[in-house]
Write a protein that holds these residues in place. Structure first.
Motif, PDB file in Angstrom:
ATOM      1  N   GLY A   1      33.453 -17.287  10.814  1.00 51.75           N
ATOM      2  CA  GLY A   1      33.901 -16.274  11.761  1.00 51.75           C
ATOM      3  C   GLY A   1      35.390 -15.999  11.738  1.00 51.75           C
ATOM      4  O   GLY A   1      35.904 -15.270  12.583  1.00 51.75           O
ATOM      5  N   GLY A   2      36.107 -16.549  10.746  1.00 51.59           N
ATOM      6  CA  GLY A   2      37.547 -16.365  10.677  1.00 51.59           C
ATOM      7  C   GLY A   2      37.955 -15.114   9.924  1.00 51.59           C
ATOM      8  O   GLY A   2      37.256 -14.649   9.017  1.00 51.59           O
ATOM      9  N   ASP A   3      39.115 -14.543  10.312  1.00 53.35           N
ATOM     10  CA  ASP A   3      39.711 -13.430   9.577  1.00 53.35           C
ATOM     11  C   ASP A   3      40.509 -13.982   8.401  1.00 53.35           C
ATOM     12  O   ASP A   3      40.915 -15.151   8.394  1.00 53.35           O
ATOM     13  N   ALA A   4      40.781 -13.129   7.400  1.00 53.61           N
ATOM     14  CA  ALA A   4      41.522 -13.604   6.231  1.00 53.61           C
ATOM     15  C   ALA A   4      42.184 -12.439   5.516  1.00 53.61           C
ATOM     16  O   ALA A   4      41.678 -11.306   5.525  1.00 53.61           O
ATOM     17  N   LEU A   5      43.327 -12.729   4.901  1.00 52.21           N
ATOM     18  CA  LEU A   5      43.994 -11.794   3.994  1.00 52.21           C
ATOM     19  C   LEU A   5      44.007 -12.460   2.626  1.00 52.21           C
ATOM     20  O   LEU A   5      44.562 -13.549   2.463  1.00 52.21           O
ATOM     21  N   VAL A   6      43.363 -11.825   1.654  1.00 50.43           N
ATOM     22  CA  VAL A   6      43.138 -12.443   0.343  1.00 50.43           C
ATOM     23  C   VAL A   6      43.847 -11.647  -0.744  1.00 50.43           C
ATOM     24  O   VAL A   6      43.661 -10.430  -0.851  1.00 50.43           O
ATOM     25  N   LEU A   7      44.656 -12.341  -1.540  1.00 51.93           N
ATOM     26  CA  LEU A   7      45.304 -11.739  -2.703  1.00 51.93           C
ATOM     27  C   LEU A   7      44.850 -12.477  -3.952  1.00 51.93           C
ATOM     28  O   LEU A   7      45.105 -13.675  -4.092  1.00 51.93           O
ATOM     29  N   MET A   8      44.137 -11.774  -4.806  1.00 56.35           N
ATOM     30  CA  MET A   8      43.672 -12.339  -6.072  1.00 56.35           C
ATOM     31  C   MET A   8      43.880 -11.298  -7.155  1.00 56.35           C
ATOM     32  O   MET A   8      43.739 -10.093  -6.901  1.00 56.35           O
ATOM     33  N   PRO A   9      44.196 -11.723  -8.368  1.00 60.37           N
ATOM     34  CA  PRO A   9      44.372 -10.747  -9.446  1.00 60.37           C
ATOM     35  C   PRO A   9      43.065 -10.049  -9.772  1.00 60.37           C
ATOM     36  O   PRO A   9      41.978 -10.551  -9.471  1.00 60.37           O
ATOM     37  N   THR A  10      43.166  -8.876 -10.378  1.00 55.74           N
ATOM     38  CA  THR A  10      41.983  -8.156 -10.825  1.00 55.74           C
ATOM     39  C   THR A  10      41.157  -9.058 -11.734  1.00 55.74           C
ATOM     40  O   THR A  10      41.690  -9.699 -12.633  1.00 55.74           O
TER      41      THR A  10
END
Length: 606
Positions: A32-41
């Protein structure tokens, strides 16, 4: 198995284990947590919301900016047995109504929605009456007004936090500096959400940047010598340049298509479909093309004009080599590119602060082109991730020679200074170079500039050499391009130290022996018998994909087929252990794959 996320990964997607922080992110969202995800293509961002949507009760709602690609995303999920659909303006009202009914009946695992569609009263009312597992905001950098791909409709997505405070939200992007990450978090009300930042490094991509001369011929030579028959993307700045380049490549036997926003929607869709479904197609496009393209076997991305920013360049080049196999990022640039981009910024509608920010991005991009150190180092340092020299860019593979350009820099800076001090006016690159080389052009004579003390002091260097020096001095922030004054040149606060002899200026030499691009990427070769089997499996895959009207990689990607060809499993149980073959694909295609292998084995015996 007690871990539903891992069970879903293995049974639905056919992978044995998670990569990097995927598992941590997925468990966080499932809880149930929010998240900001940065991953390469190519780093596996989509699994970070697809698996939680399958594990949690309800439907995962995915906000995606490109309606043209939703069909392929939904097709890929459907092949896996996932109940997926989309809502966008390409559908007739009957189809859209059927999707709405499916959502309200709880018959969808994932629903893709364009941001402008999501924020309509009809769609919001439908969502309010259904059961939402999560909101996934893909390409989240589009919300950043400072970013390279701002889309105004994304600003309205902050509304989701107030309307559905108990529904987890996950924002995902492949490109964001620390400044952009902060802006994304603020605009989407994700200030309290943890940031999951994977490495931006794509070690399989080899970066090569060359000076632009006859760019179409350079591009053709690069493709013919290093990527003949490969799938690739070529980016150009203008629509006319796209169409001219595509026609030029076609005339020389390259299977090239054009794509830009000015083409009819049907033609864009047809060209995109061919690019996704056929082998060896080269798409020549403006940046209107590419976001969300999941084609794994793009072997090169070429730029024939300087990109506007490192963020844009990184994201566009990241569309190469999503399958992890070797790929090339090739760029040709020139001084005129720099002047043109600065002019575009000056003529934009942004305020002064925005224009300054965009100008800094152009200068940073030029710095990447002019660097004498590892390009990957500079590229990743821009995103705050320092690394050692990569050994897989042109600077590492063929280090440029440098020379003491202090005197040449002083001559160039002095000419700009004299024109301003004695004539009260700034001039562009062409006129400054004419004075340096002692050319009595009509403009020089009209303004009596042949009387300047600097007239002819640079006659020993060619126009090309002076333009190369000028580019580097702009990259070193010793000269500024005043785009709002027709590309005129002015000095900066750093110029004085060079003029007074207090600072040396080392410049890179032009390497006339330098190749136009990388050596052809060396893919790991299969043994001859396995390679022949792989080709037969590709033929089978192409036929199935045609019957299903989907791109071949949606059936199985190349990595999976290569493993099948190498191991040649004899039973469904053995086949199911191969990466990329989940329960649905095993049931749908397992017998056919084994039959294909049997036929191949029989042919070997005969």
């Amino acid at each position: 198995m007690s871990d539903p996320a891992l069970r879903t990964l293995q049974q639905v997607f056919g992978y044995e284990a998670f990569r990097g922080e995927q598992h941590t992110i997925i468990q966080h969202v499932i809880a149930g947590g929010d998240a900001l995800v940065l991953m390469p293509t190519g780093g596996g961002k989509s699994l970070c919301y697809q698996i939680p949507a399958l594990v949690r009760a309800g439907t995962g709602v995915v906000v995606s900016p490109l309606i043209a690609l939703m069909q392929d995303q939904v097709d890929a999920l459907t092949e896996l047995g996932v109940r997926a659909a989309y809502l966008n303006s390409s559908q007739d009202w009957q189809t859209a109504r059927q999707v709405e009914k499916q959502f309200l009946a709880g018959e969808l695992d994932l629903l893709y929605v364009a941001p402008e569609r999501l924020l309509t009263d009809r769609c919001l009312d439908m969502l309010a009456r259904g059961h939402i597992a999560l909101f996934a905001i893909d390409e989240a950098h589009c919300v950043s007004q400072w970013g390279h791909d701002f889309r105004p409709e994304y600003l309205g997505l902050s509304f989701l936090a107030q309307r559905w405070p108990d529904v987890p939200r996950i924002a995902l992007t492949a490109t964001a500096t620390a400044e952009t990450r902060t802006e994304i978090a603020q605009r989407l009300h994700l200030e309290q959400a943890p940031h999951f930042v994977a490495s931006f490094d794509r070690p399989n991509i080899s970066y090569h940047i060359v000076e632009k001369t006859e760019v179409r011929k350079q591009l053709l030579q690069f493709i013919q010598q290093y990527h003949r028959g490969d799938c690739g993307i070529v980016y150009a700045l203008s629509r006319n340049r796209v169409e001219e380049t595509a026609a030029f490549l076609q005339s020389h036997g390259v299977s090239a298509l054009a794509y830009h926003a000015g083409l009819p929607a049907e033609q864009r869709a047809a060209h995109q479909s061919r690019f996704l479904r056929e082998d060896g197609v080269v798409m020549v496009a403006t940046i209107a093309f590419g976001m969300g393209v999941n084609k794994p076997d793009v072997r090169f991305v070429a730029h024939i004009d300087l990109p506007k920013s490192i963020e844009g360049y990184y994201q566009e080049t990241g569309r190469a080599g999503r399958d992890g196999e070797p790929a090339t990022a090739w760029l040709a640039y020139g001084l005129q590119d720099v002047v043109q981009l600065h002019r575009m910024v000056a003529e934009s509608n942004g305020d002064v602060q925005h224009q300054r920010n965009q100008a800094r991005k152009i200068d940073a991009m030029l710095g990447l082109c002019e660097t004498v150190t590892c390009r990957r180092q500079l590229l990743l340092d821009y995103f705050g991730q320092p690394i050692e020299p990569c050994g897989n860019c042109d600077v590492c593979l063929d280090p440029p020679q440098t020379w003491d350009g202090t005197v040449a820099a002083q001559k160039l800076l002095s000419t700009i200074y004299r024109l301003w001090r004695e004539c009260g006016q700034a001039y562009g690159a062409g006129h400054v170079i004419d004075i340096l080389r002692g050319r009595e052009t009509e403009r020089v004579q009209q303004n009596r500039h042949q009387a300047l003390s600097v007239f002819g002091v640079g006659a020993d260097l060619s126009v090309k050499e002076w333009r190369r020096i000028l580019r580097q001095l702009i990259a070193y922030k010793l000269i500024e391009v005043q785009a709002h004054q027709f590309g005129t040149l002015t000095l900066t606060e750093h110029s004085r130290a060079v003029l007074k002899g207090e600072r040396a200026v080392m410049l890179r030499k032009d390497s006339h022996t330098k190749p136009v691009g990388a050596s052809r990427p060396q893919e790991e070769q299969l043994p001859p018998v396995a390679q022949a089997c792989f080709e037969r499996l590709r033929q089978w895959r192409a036929q199935v994909a045609k019957e299903h009207e989907v791109p071949p990689y949606i059936i199985f990607n190349n990595a999976t087929l290569k493993e099948v060809a190498l191991l040649r499993p004899a039973t469904l149980n053995e086949l199911g252990r191969i990466s990329g073959i989940g329960a649905r694909k095993l049931a749908a295609y397992g017998e056919a794959v084994l039959a294909c292998l049997d036929a191949y084995e029989q042919a070997l015996v005969e």
